[in-house]
Scaffold this active site. Structure first.
Site, PDB file in Angstrom:
ATOM      1  N   HIS A 196       0.801  -1.284  -0.036  1.00  0.00           N
ATOM      2  CA  HIS A 196      -0.230   0.133   0.044  1.00  0.00           C
ATOM      3  C   HIS A 196       0.872   1.390   0.044  1.00  0.00           C
ATOM      4  O   HIS A 196       1.954   1.050   0.369  1.00  0.00           O
ATOM      5  CB  HIS A 196      -0.910   0.011   1.160  1.00  0.00           C
ATOM      6  N   ASP A 250       0.609   4.987   2.000  1.00  0.00           N
ATOM      7  CA  ASP A 250      -0.255   5.338   3.214  1.00  0.00           C
ATOM      8  C   ASP A 250      -1.369   6.195   2.655  1.00  0.00           C
ATOM      9  O   ASP A 250      -1.263   7.189   2.147  1.00  0.00           O
ATOM     10  CB  ASP A 250       0.888   5.897   4.031  1.00  0.00           C
ATOM     11  N   HIS A 270       4.655   0.177   0.273  1.00  0.00           N
ATOM     12  CA  HIS A 270       5.530  -0.613   1.159  1.00  0.00           C
ATOM     13  C   HIS A 270       4.532  -1.792   1.804  1.00  0.00           C
ATOM     14  O   HIS A 270       3.460  -1.737   1.699  1.00  0.00           O
ATOM     15  CB  HIS A 270       6.001   0.296   2.179  1.00  0.00           C
ATOM     16  N   ARG A 315       5.858   6.457  13.373  1.00  0.00           N
ATOM     17  CA  ARG A 315       5.813   6.903  12.016  1.00  0.00           C
ATOM     18  C   ARG A 315       5.298   8.576  12.122  1.00  0.00           C
ATOM     19  O   ARG A 315       3.921   8.632  12.607  1.00  0.00           O
ATOM     20  CB  ARG A 315       5.067   6.083  11.183  1.00  0.00           C
TER      21      ARG A 315
END
Ligand code: SIN
Length: 282
Positions: free
Chosen positions: A98, A100, A258, A273
């Site tokens: 995907h 983000d 990723h 993150r």
């Protein structure tokens, strides 16, 4: 600052840089940003910065945002905690290719991810270069998808395992987004293949030039979407990173996808993150 490419397709390690220093140093920050745009994802080891410095560094790229499902550090808004432990044996999220937050109208520009705790083995993350994936598509496919648009859904991904009421409330707050299947990178002008694990269907496939009879529509669209989504799985477009505590990855979320490899249960893995708000894709 030394740049060590990790493959010819994507990814470079930056050596000799302290990211906390890049919060104050414009030249250093500019060089990191340029390297990021060239290599799509950059990695650094031994970054012993505080959470406040993590947020301050990511803020140099733009405003940060929280995630509606994954929680953030209460003292550092914008710093999403991706903590996996043996207490959550069925937690399957992060385990699909995907970009983000493409379920948002303006998906993230990028992210800065720091490893707090790594499992003794496993728990790597992989990235795929979606500009290269577009470039390598057969010309016939490029023509076929040039004007297509697709729907991206938090409801069908993060919401799917929720009780119905909660899922519908999530969808009301974050209605599905529609994006071009091929987007243009706002900084580099490159074309990017822009469908991923959050993409549910094309929204403008069913036209007379593509569909002779109604029954052409569903298999035709579904097979094409599956083929496009599967481009991220091609190893020649990928890089794989082994985490240690205080390793950092910074990625361009427009040009990459990723996949966090879930091969470490029952061990712990803790990541933080900072997700940077991006533009409406065009
Ligand atoms: C993410 O999907 O943004 C997190 C990746 C990771 O935990 O390695």
């Amino acid at each position: 600052m030394q740049i060590k490419p990790l493959t010819c397709a994507i990814g470079a390690e930056i050596v000799g840089v302290d990211l906390a220093e890049a919060v104050r140093n414009d030249d250093l920050f500019g060089a990191i940003r340029e390297t990021l745009l060239r290599h799509r994802v950059v990695f650094l080891r031994n970054q012993r910065f505080s959470r406040a410095e993590h947020v301050a560094f990511a803020r140099r790229f733009g405003e940060l945002e929280d995630h509606p499902v994954a929680g953030s550090d209460p003292e550092h808004p914008g710093l999403v905690r991706i903590y996996k432990s043996p207490d959550q044996p069925n937690d399957r999220y992060e385990n699909c290719w995907h970009s983000d937050a493409t379920w948002r109208a303006a998906p993230q520009f990028g992210a800065v991810l720091r490893c707090v705790q790594s499992p003794p083995v496993g728990g790597d993350t992989m990235w795929a270069n979606m500009a290269l994936a577009y470039e390598r598509l057969p010309d016939t496919v490029k023509t076929q998808i040039a004007d297509l648009r697709a729907r991206h859904s938090i409801e069908a991904s993060f919401g799917a395992a929720m009780p119905r009421e909660k899922r519908l409330a999530l969808k009301a707050q974050f209605p599905d987004a529609e994006h071009p299947v091929v987007r243009t990178h706002p900084d580099t002008g490159e074309k990017i293949l822009y469908v991923n694990g959050f993409t549910t269907h094309f929204t403008n496939f069913h036209t007379p030039d593509r569909v002779r009879f109604g029954q052409d529509a569903n298999p035709g669209a579904a097979d094409l979407l599956r083929y496009l989504v599967s481009q991220a799985y091609i190893p020649e477009f990928q890089v794989r990173w082994r985490w240690e505590p205080d390793s950092v990855a910074i990625w361009d979320n427009t040009a990459t996808q990723h996949y966090a490899v879930m091969d470490y249960p029952p061990c712990h893995r803790k990541m933080e993150r900072a997700g940077i708000i991006g533009n409406v894709p065009f």
